[in-house]
Design an enzyme around this catalytic site. Structure first.
Site, short mmCIF file in Angstrom:
data_model
loop_
_atom_site.label_atom_id
_atom_site.label_comp_id
_atom_site.label_asym_id
_atom_site.label_seq_id
_atom_site.Cartn_x
_atom_site.Cartn_y
_atom_site.Cartn_z
N GLU A 248 0.79 -1.23 0.00
CA GLU A 248 0.00 0.00 0.00
C GLU A 248 0.83 1.29 0.00
O GLU A 248 0.68 2.13 0.89
CB GLU A 248 -0.97 0.02 1.19
N GLU B 61 -6.37 -7.95 -0.02
CA GLU B 61 -7.02 -7.72 1.27
C GLU B 61 -8.49 -7.38 1.04
O GLU B 61 -8.82 -6.61 0.15
CB GLU B 61 -6.36 -6.56 2.03
#
Length: 803
Positions: free
Chosen positions: A567, A671
């Site tokens: 991320e 995720e």
């Protein structure tokens, strides 16, 4: 050591020297060797035995010989040229002296005291020399061990060491088997014994054995005049012994090893030691109470799932090695297994060997890839056809790097002053932080965790970790490298269950996104700010080490996916800089022979914006993380609309991204969860409110959300945070369908990894707790729902939109 050949001629030499009484008195006393209670010369102490000879009695035990002078004399005669015992030499000297008219010395008490004093001094010198010899031998042995351990440069050496240990263990087992007496054999012996002897004879034999044992004990305690007295002819058929006993304890008293003065001194020291012991006991009671009260008053009592478990692991495999096997330079470091909290399933044989600068200490040298997670995926030895068969994976988040919402117990007691792993370790200090986190590493994810993951039907595990697993830098408070050992053990547990691994660098130097799960919440210092370029290069260097290590043959079938960085917040970074850095990272990793799938994050730019970028590597995978709760447009949807978005919106995104004419190409969801609100404690950082209730005050007007984002008025988090046992049937049904819909959508791409396996109490973020609550499938491929043309209207079913 045996007598030298010169000792054979000592009696004749003595007689030649003793020509007169005056000449005898002028003769100086010679040094002597230690003797037993009968005056027989003892063997010189050998060097300290090797570890492999620990069953051999120590030299100190050998000194307490119970052989008699007669036995020694007979043994000498039987050998012909063997020397006489000291006792026999003394008697022979006296006889020869008397023939020449000399009556021998008349020893008085002062002389005896002087002899005893010198004897004690000689004994001390002997013991000191023995200790120095042992220390010298130990140093030599340590040098030899250090040189040998430096030779451990490959797994073949470890295998050889293991085989040797196994051989020794087998030999020890065989010896124990040979010595063992079965119950049947004991019973047979007892029966024969009772048949052979009558009850009265057995009783008589028992009494005789007791008497012999008592006699042996007394013999060990006696200390007859020895050394110089025996050598000088001062022992005369026990006369001197009786004389000394009378002086020490009176006529007829039991032989004592000490004089009255010595006994009084011993009693004095005994009283002092008792007083010290009593004082230490009092301190042992007072100090823990004081520490406990101090912690309670300061409010700094950290309690986590791991730390609350006060029972330390057994660490039984440490019994097979000695602390002396650990070089002084390694004691207390990550290479010292005696400093580890948990040694279960680790190889505790010391080695300082590294691969890519990363230690292999703790790794067992063998592994077995002949394992299949389930009937829907290939054996580890066979190739997983990515893009053709879906990845159905699980994250083990919050394990090797903390996230407050997963383990809130680490953060709750600090009342907002601790917000991430950086501030936690800063607050606790290095020692306490290491202790707390290693307990957490040991217990939060265990061997059973991977068994349960396999039983739930998963075939991949994504393991997030921070850069401090490899190294730390000046000013870093993180616990350096301790989590490395647990990562390696976790990979082996995954292997044992046929689970392939996706390595995930979750926290980069400087923080790649400024969120707490990167290690440090706040400013982005990666490719940004004063040290941005420095931290970018540090991350490349870390990948250089990691890629060398995981390019080893033992990881080829198990670590099939390698994450570059989790991320990166590209919406706040220079996009071109991140892409260029990613290309450099790919080059570094490939150069070190990592051939598996490389995973890079979409950076929150949107899947469609990756079309045409990073197309040089054919085995590159785009990773997107899909949550409805962090987007104000999606969190405000009603339940039926959220389910429709999961069924159709994410399906369309997956299809577009998989098509290189409209997107990057290979895409997966790394995720996701089934949470439909951001009500979970600490999900938006410690001390920050929620979008759902409109209490998300970040201190920044541009990022704060102070208007409720739920679909209707009167928003509340009570229903979302309720005990799953109190969920309504409609809510359980919706949660189940929402999860299955996401799995279906993401399998239009390469597949998915659920976030996460376990949390302390956030059920909607834990697959384990969700299964127990009945809101997730028992097996990941079981689907009691499919995305139909028309979905149920959950509002009509009575499911509240505001809880």
């Amino acid at each position: 050591m045996p007598h030298s050949s010169d000792d054979e001629h000592r009696p004749r030499d003595r007689r030649r020297r003793r020509t007169s009484h005056h000449e005898q008195e002028r003769r100086h006393r010679r040094g002597h060797r230690a003797t037993d209670s009968q005056g027989t010369l003892l063997p010189r102490p050998s060097q300290r035995p090797n570890d492999s000879d620990r069953d051999t009695p120590s030299p100190r035990k050998k000194r307490h010989s119970t052989s008699t002078p007669n036995e020694s004399s007979q043994g000498s005669r039987s050998r012909g040229s063997a020397p006489l015992s000291l006792d026999a030499l003394a008697k022979l000297d006296k006889q020869n002296a008397r023939k020449t008219g000399w009556g021998g010395y008349d020893y008085d008490e002062d002389y005896l005291k002087e002899v005893r004093r010198k004897e004690k001094g000689l004994e001390r010198e002997r013991v000191r020399a023995e200790k120095q010899e042992r220390r010298r031998a130990t140093k030599e042995k340590s040098k030899e061990e250090a040189a040998r351990r430096r030779a451990y440069e490959s797994e073949s050496v470890m295998e050889e060491a293991k085989l040797k240990r196994e051989k020794k263990r087998q030999e020890r087992t065989e010896r124990e088997k040979r010595r063992a007496v079965t119950d049947d054999e004991r019973e047979e012996r007892r029966r024969r014994y009772e048949t052979k002897y009558t009850p009265s004879e057995r009783a008589e034999r028992r009494e005789r054995r007791k008497e012999e044992k008592r006699h042996r004990t007394e013999e060990k305690r006696r200390r007859v005049v020895s050394g110089p007295l025996a050598e000088e002819g001062g022992v005369d058929d026990g006369y001197e012994y009786q004389y000394m006993m009378e002086k020490r304890g009176g006529a007829g008293s039991e032989p004592s090893e000490y004089t009255e003065e010595e006994l009084a001194r011993k009693k004095k020291w005994k009283r002092i030691l008792i007083g010290i012991l009593a004082f230490l006991i009092v301190l042992a009671i007072i100090i823990p109470v004081a520490v406990l009260m101090s912690k309670k008053n300061n409010g700094a009592n950290v309690q986590s799932v791991a730390a609350s478990n006060s029972e330390k692991p057994a660490n039984s495999n440490l019994q097979d090695i000695s602390e002396d096997d650990i070089p002084p330079s390694a004691k207390g470091t990550i290479l010292d297994p005696f400093s580890w909290y948990d040694t279960l399933d680790f190889n505790v044989t010391y080695t300082d060997a590294t691969v890519g600068g990363l230690p292999i200490m703790g790794l067992n040298s063998t592994w077995d890839d002949d394992v299949q997670a389930n009937e829907h995926v290939p054996n580890l030895r066979d190739k997983f056809e990515y893009g053709k068969m879906p990845i159905r994976g699980i994250n083990v988040g919050g394990w090797l790097n903390l996230e407050p919402f997963i383990t809130p117990s680490f953060f709750e007691s600090f009342k907002g002053s601790v917000i991430d792993e950086y501030t936690l370790c800063t607050k606790l200090g290095a020692s306490k932080c290491k202790e707390s986190l290693e307990k957490h590493y040991s217990s939060f994810v265990t061997k059973q965790t991977f068994v349960d993951i396999r039983n739930a039907g998963f075939d991949h595990v994504r393991i997030p970790f921070g850069y401090w697993i490899v190294t730390t830098y000046e000013g870093d408070p993180y616990v350096a490298q301790v989590s490395w050992r647990y990562l390696l053990r976790g990979i082996e547990y995954a292997r044992q269950n046929g689970l392939r691994v996706n390595l995930d660098l979750h926290g980069a130097p400087g923080s790649q996104n400024g969120w707490n799960h990167s290690g440090r919440q706040g400013t982005i210092g990666w490719l940004n700010g004063t040290d941005g370029d420095l931290n970018a290069q540090r991350t490349i260097d870390i990948h250089g080490q990691l890629s060398q290590f995981f390019a080893q043959p033992r990881y080829r079938n198990i670590v099939t996916m390698y994450g570059i960085v989790n991320e990166p917040r590209m919406v706040d970074l220079d996009t071109d800089s991140v892409v260029q850095w990613t290309e450099k990272a790919i080059s570094t990793i490939r150069k070190n022979n990592i051939t598996g799938v490389l995973v890079f994050g979409d950076g929150f730019m949107g899947l469609d914006n990756w079309q045409g970028r990073l197309q040089e590597d054919d085995n590159l995978l785009l990773d997107v993380h899909q949550y409805v709760i962090f987007n104000v447009d999606q969190i405000s949807l009603k339940h039926t609309d959220k389910l429709n978005f999961a069924c159709r919106g994410w399906t369309a995104q997956s299809k577009r991204s998989m098509d290189k004419t409209t997107g990057f190409g290979p895409t997966m969801c790394g995720e996701w969860s089934q949470a439909d609100t951001d009500c979970t404690q600490y999900i938006n950082n410690v001390g920050i409110g929620t979008r759902w209730e409109g209490t998300m005050d970040t201190g920044n007007a541009s990022t704060s959300i102070l208007t409720p984002q739920c679909p209707v008025d009167n928003c509340s988090c009570d229903g979302a945070n309720a005990d799953p046992a109190n969920y309504s049937n409609a809510y359980k049904k919706w949660l189940y369908q929402f999860a299955v819909a996401q799995m279906i959508s993401f399998e239009y791409g390469w597949g998915w990894f659920y976030w996460t396996w376990e949390t302390e109490k956030a059920t909607q973020w834990s697959w384990k707790l969700g299964m127990q609550a009945g809101i997730l499938p028992k097996k990941v491929w079981e689907r009691e729902f499919d995305c139909p043309t028309k979905l149920d209207d959950f509002e009509e079913m009575g499911l509240p939109e505001n809880y």
